[in-house]
Design a protein around this motif. Structure first.
Motif, short mmCIF file in Angstrom:
data_model
loop_
_atom_site.label_atom_id
_atom_site.label_comp_id
_atom_site.label_asym_id
_atom_site.label_seq_id
_atom_site.Cartn_x
_atom_site.Cartn_y
_atom_site.Cartn_z
N ALA A 211 9.84 -24.45 -35.77
CA ALA A 211 9.36 -23.78 -34.56
C ALA A 211 8.59 -24.72 -33.63
CB ALA A 211 8.48 -22.57 -34.92
N LEU A 212 9.18 -25.89 -33.40
CA LEU A 212 8.53 -26.87 -32.52
C LEU A 212 8.78 -26.54 -31.06
CD1 LEU A 212 9.53 -30.18 -34.35
CD2 LEU A 212 7.41 -28.88 -34.59
N PRO A 213 7.85 -26.90 -30.19
CA PRO A 213 8.10 -26.71 -28.76
C PRO A 213 9.11 -27.74 -28.28
CG PRO A 213 6.03 -27.87 -29.08
CD PRO A 213 6.54 -27.49 -30.45
N PRO A 214 9.78 -27.47 -27.16
CA PRO A 214 10.68 -28.50 -26.62
C PRO A 214 9.87 -29.71 -26.17
CG PRO A 214 10.47 -26.65 -25.11
CD PRO A 214 9.75 -26.26 -26.37
N CYS A 215 10.52 -30.85 -26.11
CA CYS A 215 9.82 -32.06 -25.68
C CYS A 215 9.48 -31.95 -24.20
CB CYS A 215 10.69 -33.29 -25.92
SG CYS A 215 11.01 -33.58 -27.67
N PRO A 216 8.29 -32.38 -23.80
CA PRO A 216 7.96 -32.34 -22.37
C PRO A 216 8.88 -33.27 -21.60
CG PRO A 216 6.28 -33.54 -23.62
CD PRO A 216 7.22 -32.96 -24.62
N ARG A 217 9.21 -32.87 -20.41
CA ARG A 217 10.04 -33.71 -19.55
C ARG A 217 9.39 -33.73 -18.17
NH1 ARG A 217 13.59 -31.48 -23.19
NH2 ARG A 217 15.36 -32.75 -23.85
N GLY A 218 9.04 -34.92 -17.74
CA GLY A 218 8.38 -35.06 -16.46
C GLY A 218 9.33 -34.76 -15.30
N ALA A 219 8.77 -34.62 -14.13
CA ALA A 219 9.58 -34.40 -12.94
C ALA A 219 10.52 -35.59 -12.73
CB ALA A 219 8.68 -34.23 -11.73
N ASP B 8 14.96 -38.95 -22.60
CA ASP B 8 14.41 -40.28 -22.31
C ASP B 8 12.93 -40.21 -22.67
OD1 ASP B 8 13.07 -42.45 -20.98
OD2 ASP B 8 14.80 -42.66 -19.65
N VAL B 9 12.53 -41.02 -23.65
CA VAL B 9 11.18 -40.89 -24.18
C VAL B 9 10.11 -41.13 -23.12
CG1 VAL B 9 10.86 -43.27 -25.02
CG2 VAL B 9 9.79 -41.38 -26.22
N ALA B 10 10.39 -41.95 -22.13
CA ALA B 10 9.40 -42.20 -21.09
C ALA B 10 9.08 -40.94 -20.30
CB ALA B 10 9.89 -43.31 -20.14
N SER B 11 10.06 -40.03 -20.21
CA SER B 11 9.83 -38.80 -19.45
C SER B 11 8.95 -37.81 -20.20
CB SER B 11 11.17 -38.14 -19.09
OG SER B 11 11.74 -37.54 -20.24
N THR B 12 8.72 -38.05 -21.50
CA THR B 12 7.87 -37.14 -22.27
C THR B 12 6.39 -37.48 -22.13
OG1 THR B 12 7.91 -38.43 -24.33
CG2 THR B 12 9.72 -36.87 -23.98
N VAL B 13 6.10 -38.67 -21.61
CA VAL B 13 4.69 -39.10 -21.47
C VAL B 13 4.50 -39.71 -20.09
CG1 VAL B 13 4.09 -39.40 -23.90
CG2 VAL B 13 5.33 -41.21 -22.75
N THR B 14 4.54 -38.87 -19.08
CA THR B 14 4.45 -39.36 -17.70
C THR B 14 3.03 -39.39 -17.16
OG1 THR B 14 4.91 -37.13 -16.91
CG2 THR B 14 6.79 -38.62 -17.12
#
Length: 200
Positions: free
Chosen positions: A53-61, A85-91
């Motif tokens: 039950a993990l949340p979806p990965c964050p994706r930046g604009a 793209d892992v960079a979009s998860t930590v913007t």
């Protein structure tokens, strides 16, 4: 037919039957295909995702820019199985934690990071699973009750791109400018207070 002739026929029939019995068969022959083969058990990833039950990965604009070193590195989001793209998860400001299922200190640190991430005002925390199978990672996160956004990196692309050391667990603080700073004190988070202090 004489007795000698009958015995000759019997010997010939037995010889032919023996030759047929000993003749090598192809793997596709009906006799061979009837033999059950051993197969590795398959894990139902959808069911494992449901249990975790993990949340979806964050994706930046679309115009958001994460750390330069991580741009273009694609991983699998454990929450939904989608490439990201892992960079979009930590913007923005964030914590990235590298862990593996076999790493015992990682288990406790994941629980600490999860507790921190649930606090009001906490910066996002993204966990990156390395050196482990997706299914094993999902099962462990479900067992630990950790609900951090998580990604699987079986090709080790994130660690290679960011030049992350092989030691686990390893955490990085992502700055608002996209910088990556390795957390070395402490080497393993054992309390939420330590995470707060490092993140600032």
């Amino acid at each position: 037919m004489s007795t000698a002739a009958r015995w000759t026929v019997v010997v010939l029939v037995l010889a032919v039957a023996g030759a047929v019995a000993l003749w090598p068969r192809s793997p596709d022959s009906p006799e061979q295909s009837a033999i059950p083969t051993r197969t590795e058990p398959t894990t139902d990833l959808a069911a494992a995702r449901g249990r975790a039950a993990l949340p979806p990965c964050p994706r930046g604009a679309a115009d958001a820019r994460g750390p330069q070193a991580l741009r273009g590195v694609v991983v699998t989001c454990l929450g939904d199985g989608q490439p990201v793209d892992v960079a979009s998860t930590v913007t923005g400001r964030a914590v990235v934690n590298f862990w593996a299922t076999w790493c015992v200190p990682c288990h406790e640190e994941l629980k600490v990071l999860d507790a921190y991430a649930r606090e009001p005002g906490a910066v996002p925390v993204v966990a990156v699973l390395v050196e482990s199978k997706e299914a094993d990672g999902l099962e462990l996160l479900a067992k630990l009750g950790v609900r951090l956004p998580s990604a699987a990196d079986p090709a080790d692309g994130v660690r290679k791109a960011a030049r992350v050391p092989r030691t686990l667990p390893t955490s990085y603080v992502v700055g608002a400018d996209g910088s990556l700073t390795q957390v070395t004190d402490p080497t393993v988070f054992t309390s939420v207070e330590q995470v707060r202090e490092v993140v600032g």
